[in-house]
Design a protein around this motif. Structure first.
Motif: not given
Length: 328
Positions: A99, A103-105, A94, A101, A97
């Motif tokens: 924002q 995000k899962f990469l 994770e 927040k 991002d």
């Protein structure tokens, strides 16, 4: 013999065999020889199973996996296992991002066909991350489970010679591989062909896989797997496979025999073996053909057997010879 309500008709078998022959022809444009290795790898894929490829360096294990992924029309990732490899390097992580927040990469495990190169060179914690993907066809990150796209296969390679800096694969992980395939040196004719292929008209020592074309699509691979899974297996053949596996638990010289997953693997792989032999049902000979690859990593020899020069394959041959095959 009794057939099930779902009948794998002759036309379906013939169509599958024709596609298999087309696959083999296309693979042969890159891979010289190694017919049994290619066949057993494709058997595992038809059976929805993972493969452990064992051989010394330079025997085209990586090239084989890359080639098979391309002819099957599947997405492909290579993971080079090293001592410093972390679980997140495989499954993903994770990140924050723009924002702010999470995000899962996604990691390289999110592909149809995974080459786990030198899998025994990474610590058990990282091996366990791959084990979950192999077993569950999913990965869990920060409490969220992400499903992997079907079909999903792990083709792992292992060097049997160099032991320094390696971590033995746990029995639980070995048992997750449907087949253990041994890759040996090519014979003199094949090696001559290989040398000519690599050295004529090019610089370097690699073979370009871009010269081959996909023979199947992802959906066609799934359809072939469904045909394989529904192939008829007579109760007597199932009993024959189970008898072979159970015999390994009592055989002199075997410290630990194969468990029930060995019996299951034997039937699964024999279905694919039968199809490639042009059968619409499994015969005892289909069982015999695939027994070594299905069981050699599921038994542990007693130390005295290894001292005497016995191998898992030689012991399995003796076990198979001791079990009477049914007449079908």
């Amino acid at each position: 013999m009794t057939k099930t309500n779902y009948k794998t008709n002759v036309e379906a078998v013939d169509a599958l065999v024709a596609k298999y022959n087309e696959l083999r022809k296309e693979i042969a444009n890159v891979i010289v020889g190694q017919d049994e290795i290619v066949e057993q790898t494709l058997i595992s894929i038809l059976s929805k199973g993972h493969v452990l490829l064992v051989g010394v360096p330079g025997l085209a294990k990586t090239l084989l996996v890359n080639t098979i992924a391309k002819v099957l029309g599947l997405s492909y990732s290579r993971i080079q296992f090293t001592p410093d490899l972390m679980p997140s390097d495989i499954i993903g992580t994770e990140i924050l991002d723009e924002q702010r927040k999470f995000k899962f990469l996604k990691g390289p495990v999110f592909a149809n066909l995974i080459l786990a190169d030198e899998i025994n060179r990474t610590p058990p914690k990282t091996q366990a991350a791959l084990l979950e993907a192999m077993q569950e066809k999913a990965v869990t990150v920060a409490g969220t489970t992400y499903k992997l796209q079907e079909p999903f296969f792990v083709l792992a390679t292992q060097n049997p010679i160099e032991q320094e800096g390696t971590y033995p694969l746990p029995e639980a992980q070995l048992d997750r591989f449907l087949l253990k395939v041994l890759i040996d040196y090519p014979d003199s004719t094949e090696e001559n062909m290989l040398v000519k292929k690599v050295t004529q008209g090019q610089i370097g020592d690699s073979i370009d896989v871009n010269s081959i074309s996909p023979v199947l699509s992802r959906q066609q691979v799934l359809e072939m797997q469904n045909i394989t899974a529904r192939l008829t297996v007579d109760d007597r053949v199932v009993n024959y496979a189970v008898s072979i596996v159970r015999a390994t638990r009592e055989w002199p010289g075997i410290a630990i025999g194969a468990g029930p997953r060995g019996s299951i693997a034997l039937i699964r792989a024999a279905r694919a073996q039968a199809l490639l032999n042009g059968h619409d049902f499994v015969t005892p000979d289909d069982i015999k053909e695939i027994t070594h690859a299905a069981l050699r990593h599921r038994i542990v020899l007693a130390p005295e057997m290894e001292i005497e020069g016995q191998t898992a394959d030689s012991i399995i041959s003796a076990v198979v010879d001791s079990v009477a095959a049914p007449r079908i």
